[in-house]
Design a protein around this motif. Structure first.
Motif, short mmCIF file in Angstrom:
data_model
loop_
_atom_site.label_atom_id
_atom_site.label_comp_id
_atom_site.label_asym_id
_atom_site.label_seq_id
_atom_site.Cartn_x
_atom_site.Cartn_y
_atom_site.Cartn_z
N ARG A 10 17.39 11.13 27.61
CA ARG A 10 18.82 11.40 27.56
C ARG A 10 19.59 10.47 28.50
O ARG A 10 19.02 9.82 29.36
N ALA A 11 20.90 10.42 28.30
CA ALA A 11 21.77 9.56 29.10
C ALA A 11 22.43 10.35 30.22
O ALA A 11 22.69 11.55 30.09
N VAL A 12 22.72 9.65 31.32
CA VAL A 12 23.34 10.26 32.51
C VAL A 12 24.57 9.45 32.89
O VAL A 12 24.54 8.22 32.88
N PHE A 13 25.65 10.14 33.21
CA PHE A 13 26.92 9.50 33.56
C PHE A 13 26.99 9.31 35.07
O PHE A 13 26.85 10.27 35.84
N LYS A 14 27.19 8.06 35.52
CA LYS A 14 27.22 7.79 36.95
C LYS A 14 28.41 6.91 37.33
O LYS A 14 28.93 6.15 36.52
N SER A 15 28.81 7.04 38.58
CA SER A 15 29.82 6.17 39.17
C SER A 15 29.07 5.11 39.97
O SER A 15 28.32 5.44 40.89
N LEU A 16 29.26 3.83 39.61
CA LEU A 16 28.48 2.74 40.19
C LEU A 16 29.39 1.68 40.81
O LEU A 16 30.62 1.77 40.69
N PHE A 17 28.77 0.66 41.42
CA PHE A 17 29.53 -0.44 42.00
C PHE A 17 28.99 -1.77 41.45
O PHE A 17 27.78 -1.96 41.32
N ASN A 18 29.90 -2.68 41.12
CA ASN A 18 29.47 -4.00 40.67
C ASN A 18 29.23 -4.91 41.87
O ASN A 18 29.35 -4.49 43.03
N LYS A 19 28.90 -6.18 41.61
CA LYS A 19 28.57 -7.11 42.68
C LYS A 19 29.74 -7.37 43.62
O LYS A 19 29.56 -7.75 44.79
N GLU A 20 30.95 -7.16 43.12
CA GLU A 20 32.14 -7.37 43.95
C GLU A 20 32.50 -6.11 44.74
O GLU A 20 33.51 -6.08 45.46
N GLY A 21 31.69 -5.06 44.60
CA GLY A 21 31.95 -3.82 45.32
C GLY A 21 32.97 -2.92 44.66
O GLY A 21 33.44 -1.95 45.26
N GLU A 22 33.32 -3.23 43.40
CA GLU A 22 34.30 -2.43 42.68
C GLU A 22 33.59 -1.28 41.95
O GLU A 22 32.55 -1.47 41.33
N ARG A 23 34.20 -0.11 42.02
CA ARG A 23 33.61 1.07 41.39
C ARG A 23 33.91 1.09 39.89
O ARG A 23 35.01 0.74 39.46
N TYR A 24 32.91 1.51 39.11
CA TYR A 24 33.12 1.71 37.68
C TYR A 24 32.23 2.85 37.20
O TYR A 24 31.26 3.24 37.89
N ASN A 25 32.54 3.40 36.05
CA ASN A 25 31.76 4.50 35.48
C ASN A 25 30.95 4.01 34.27
O ASN A 25 31.43 3.18 33.50
N ALA A 26 29.76 4.54 34.12
CA ALA A 26 28.93 4.15 32.98
C ALA A 26 27.88 5.22 32.70
O ALA A 26 27.46 5.96 33.61
N TRP A 27 27.49 5.31 31.45
CA TRP A 27 26.34 6.13 31.06
C TRP A 27 25.09 5.27 31.19
O TRP A 27 25.07 4.12 30.73
N LEU A 28 24.04 5.81 31.81
CA LEU A 28 22.77 5.10 31.96
C LEU A 28 21.73 5.75 31.05
O LEU A 28 21.66 6.97 30.94
N GLN A 29 20.91 4.91 30.42
CA GLN A 29 19.84 5.42 29.56
C GLN A 29 18.65 4.48 29.62
O GLN A 29 18.80 3.25 29.56
N LEU A 30 17.45 5.05 29.79
CA LEU A 30 16.24 4.24 29.85
C LEU A 30 15.78 3.86 28.45
O LEU A 30 15.82 4.68 27.53
N GLU A 31 15.32 2.63 28.30
CA GLU A 31 14.70 2.20 27.06
C GLU A 31 13.21 2.53 27.17
O GLU A 31 12.40 1.71 27.60
N LEU A 32 12.86 3.75 26.78
CA LEU A 32 11.52 4.25 27.01
C LEU A 32 10.46 3.56 26.16
O LEU A 32 9.27 3.66 26.43
N GLY A 33 10.88 2.83 25.14
CA GLY A 33 9.93 2.15 24.28
C GLY A 33 9.48 0.80 24.78
O GLY A 33 8.62 0.15 24.16
N SER A 34 10.02 0.36 25.92
CA SER A 34 9.64 -0.96 26.43
C SER A 34 9.65 -0.96 27.96
O SER A 34 10.23 -0.07 28.59
N LYS A 35 8.98 -1.98 28.55
CA LYS A 35 8.94 -2.15 30.00
C LYS A 35 9.11 -3.62 30.34
O LYS A 35 8.74 -4.50 29.56
N ASP A 36 9.69 -3.89 31.52
CA ASP A 36 9.87 -5.27 31.96
C ASP A 36 8.63 -5.75 32.72
O ASP A 36 7.61 -5.05 32.79
N GLU A 37 8.72 -6.94 33.31
CA GLU A 37 7.57 -7.53 34.00
C GLU A 37 7.15 -6.73 35.23
O GLU A 37 6.02 -6.88 35.73
N LYS A 38 8.04 -5.89 35.74
CA LYS A 38 7.71 -5.05 36.90
C LYS A 38 7.19 -3.68 36.50
O LYS A 38 6.97 -2.82 37.35
#
Length: 242
Positions: free
Chosen positions: A104-132
């Motif tokens: 499921r997706a979760v709604f969070k308040s985050l910060f970009n590289k410039e330190g500005e706050r923004y809102n976004a829904w986060l969701q994991l792509e459970l069908g794949s994994k990165d190099e880590k």
């Protein structure tokens, strides 16, 4: 900051993050042992599933300990596992981690590289994994176009008569929960979850079976028709009054 203040600060952080107070004594013990870094483990049963957490702490050059985040592992009844590391700057709670690992997706308040706050829904792509070995995290930005309040308002919800009830529902959905609701024209209870990817809501019966959107549309049309009839009846009654 004294060691005692550092301990209290971290204990509050764990409590706020949904891990409770069960690790407080072990946290204090590890900090007083002055280790450079350490991990605290805890697990719990969630129905027929098991959830394990490993919380990471590190000591700075100045001697202060910091909470760096946690690994979460969800073990399903068939033995299948889903794992992911959540970092402290993401602000993910223990319950939100479970919801994300269940897809499921979760709604969070985050910060970009410039330190500005923004809102976004986060969701994991459970069908794949990165190099880590991490699941890629998809963000549905506030400008993506998913409006939770609008999507909820379009459903034929019953017993949602007060602003407090609606606020509780929206809060729960933003946490990634499946929230129990009542639908018009049906005495059964249903589970509701946000689906920002498709800008809609998912509805399930209590056994977890998805309710087709066509069925919901039929209920919506039925409710609209009944509301229209009631309105016409009331108007006729007003017209008959002398």
């Amino acid at each position: 900051m004294t060691i005692k203040e550092n301990i209290y600060e971290l204990q509050d952080r764990l409590k706020y993050s949904g891990f409770g107070e069960t690790m407080n004594k072990e946290l204090e013990k590890q900090i007083k042992a002055k280790k450079n870094d350490f991990v605290l483990d805890m697990g719990k049963e969630v129905g027929d599933k098991k959830l394990d957490y490993s919380l990471h702490f590190r000591r700075s050059d100045e001697g202060k300990y910091y909470y760096n985040g946690f690994d979460a592992k969800l073990t399903l009844s068939d033995g299948k596992e889903q794992t992911h590391r959540f970092y402290q700057n993401q602000g993910i709670s223990a319950k939100e981690a479970l919801n994300l690992l269940e897809g499921r997706a979760v709604f969070k308040s985050l910060f970009n590289k410039e330190g500005e706050r923004y809102n976004a829904w986060l969701q994991l792509e459970l069908g794949s994994k990165d190099e880590k070995g991490q699941h890629p995290v998809t963000q549905y930005h506030q400008n993506y176009g998913f409006k939770l309040e609008k999507a909820v308002s379009e459903l034929p919800l019953r017993n949602m008569n007060s602003p407090e009830q609606l606020d509780l529902l929206l809060y729960s959905l933003k946490k990634g929960n499946r929230h129990e609701v009542d639908l018009e024209g049906n005495d059964s209870r249903f589970l509701l979850e946000a689906n920002p990817k498709y800008k809609t809501m998912n509805v399930y019966d209590l056994s977890g079976k998805r309710i087709k959107s066509s069925v919901l549309k039929e209920v919506q049309e039925q409710v609209k028709g009944e509301a229209k009839k009631d309105s016409q009846t009331k108007n006729r009654s007003k017209g008959m009054k002398v």
